[in-house]
Scaffold this active site. Sequence first.
Site: not given
Ligand code: CAA
Ligand code: NAD
Length: 300
Positions: A136, A157, A169, A207
């Site tokens: 991330s 990503h 990405e 991000n």
């Molecule tokens: N697998 C398959 N389908 C799924 C699912 C999953 N894991 N989770 C939800 N869905 C589907 C549902 O079936 C539903 O489908 P329809 O609309 O076609 O019926 C749809 O997705 C919406 O789900 P919900 O009705 O349960 O919930 P919602 O409308 O509140 O949507 C959400 C949920 C898609 C998560 C929405 O709230 C959303 O887009 N949230 C923002 C998420 C976001 O910003 N993510 C990025 C985070 S940053 C990141 O990931 C990067 C990082 O590095 C940390």
């Molecule tokens: P998570 O904790 O759900 O999963 C990580 C998994 O890796 C665990 O099940 C752990 O047992 C396993 N693991 C750790 N070390 C290992 C090794 N050496 N060999 C094999 N398995 C190992 O974490 P996550 O949220 O799935 O995140 C995983 C990666 O994706 C991170 O780099 C995170 O920054 C990135 N990421 C996370 C998000 C998010 O929203 N959570 C979004 C984008 C990218």
Amino acid sequence: VLTRKFSISTSQNAIKTVTVIGGGLMGSGIAQVTAQAGQTVTIVDLEPEILNKAQKSIQANLGRVAKKLYKDDPGKIEGFVKESLDRIKISTKVEDSVNSDLIIEAIVEKLDIKQELFNKLDKLAPEHTILATNTSSISVNAIGSGIKRKDKFGGLHFFNPVPVMRLLEVIKSDHISEDTYQTMMEWGKSVGKTCITCKDTPGFVVNRLLAPYSAEALRMYERGDATKEDIDIGLKLGAGFPMGPFELADYTGLDTNKFVLQVMHEMTKHPVFEPIPLLDKMVAEGKLGIKTGEGWYKYK
Ligand code: CAA
Ligand code: NAD
């Protein structure tokens, strides 16, 4: 076949077999979209229970996808789920699972652990295998600094939840070849994602923009300018976000939030990424969001 949120592509790609290392939240989602696109995928995790959990959640999510894909032809649902599941193998051993065209790492967000894994993969995997990280916030170049095949290495990503979020990405590491980059872009398309490209810069595109926004929301709440509920409503109804910043933090995890801020601060020194005492307190108390039952909100 195309639906609003899911697309199953039939395009041909150089990648036929994929290994996903880490079967947690992201790894299981990446494996799911790979299998539902018709490719063979092996999920590797250290923990057998995580692998079992991944298989269960993939099965449930494939069911959701299939219901939408085949709403006019429900007879095909069961076959789609079964065939996709049959394409997924699981393993606890990296060394037995490297025989793939593409290996994607989705393990814990720690530089030294990721480096160690990539150095091992570089030695064990076939020469043609492309290596990618789903980090991330850590520098992709730093993760691959110890490997020889730098031309066959980059970032892929994904976003949470992987089966729903349509973006991928593709991160251009410094030494990636044009061929590897094109293969990654094609592969992203083959698993139904829209790909964008970014250089290896802190937080890449999404991000880099999401982290300051979420940090400013926390500071606004910390100052007492507005309630967290009103900030969430404001961004949803006033700016069209699907979730407000507090709901999104609970969804991705407050620990992840804190970690992303920390790494971005180390890399950019920008004051917007400075530590937020209220966030640090929540993380220290174990209030990490949905996964622990409480974060900015409470969950049963
Ligand atoms: N697998 C398959 N389908 C799924 C699912 C999953 N894991 N989770 C939800 N869905 C589907 C549902 O079936 C539903 O489908 P329809 O609309 O076609 O019926 C749809 O997705 C919406 O789900 P919900 O009705 O349960 O919930 P919602 O409308 O509140 O949507 C959400 C949920 C898609 C998560 C929405 O709230 C959303 O887009 N949230 C923002 C998420 C976001 O910003 N993510 C990025 C985070 S940053 C990141 O990931 C990067 C990082 O590095 C940390
Ligand atoms: P998570 O904790 O759900 O999963 C990580 C998994 O890796 C665990 O099940 C752990 O047992 C396993 N693991 C750790 N070390 C290992 C090794 N050496 N060999 C094999 N398995 C190992 O974490 P996550 O949220 O799935 O995140 C995983 C990666 O994706 C991170 O780099 C995170 O920054 C990135 N990421 C996370 C998000 C998010 O929203 N959570 C979004 C984008 C990218």
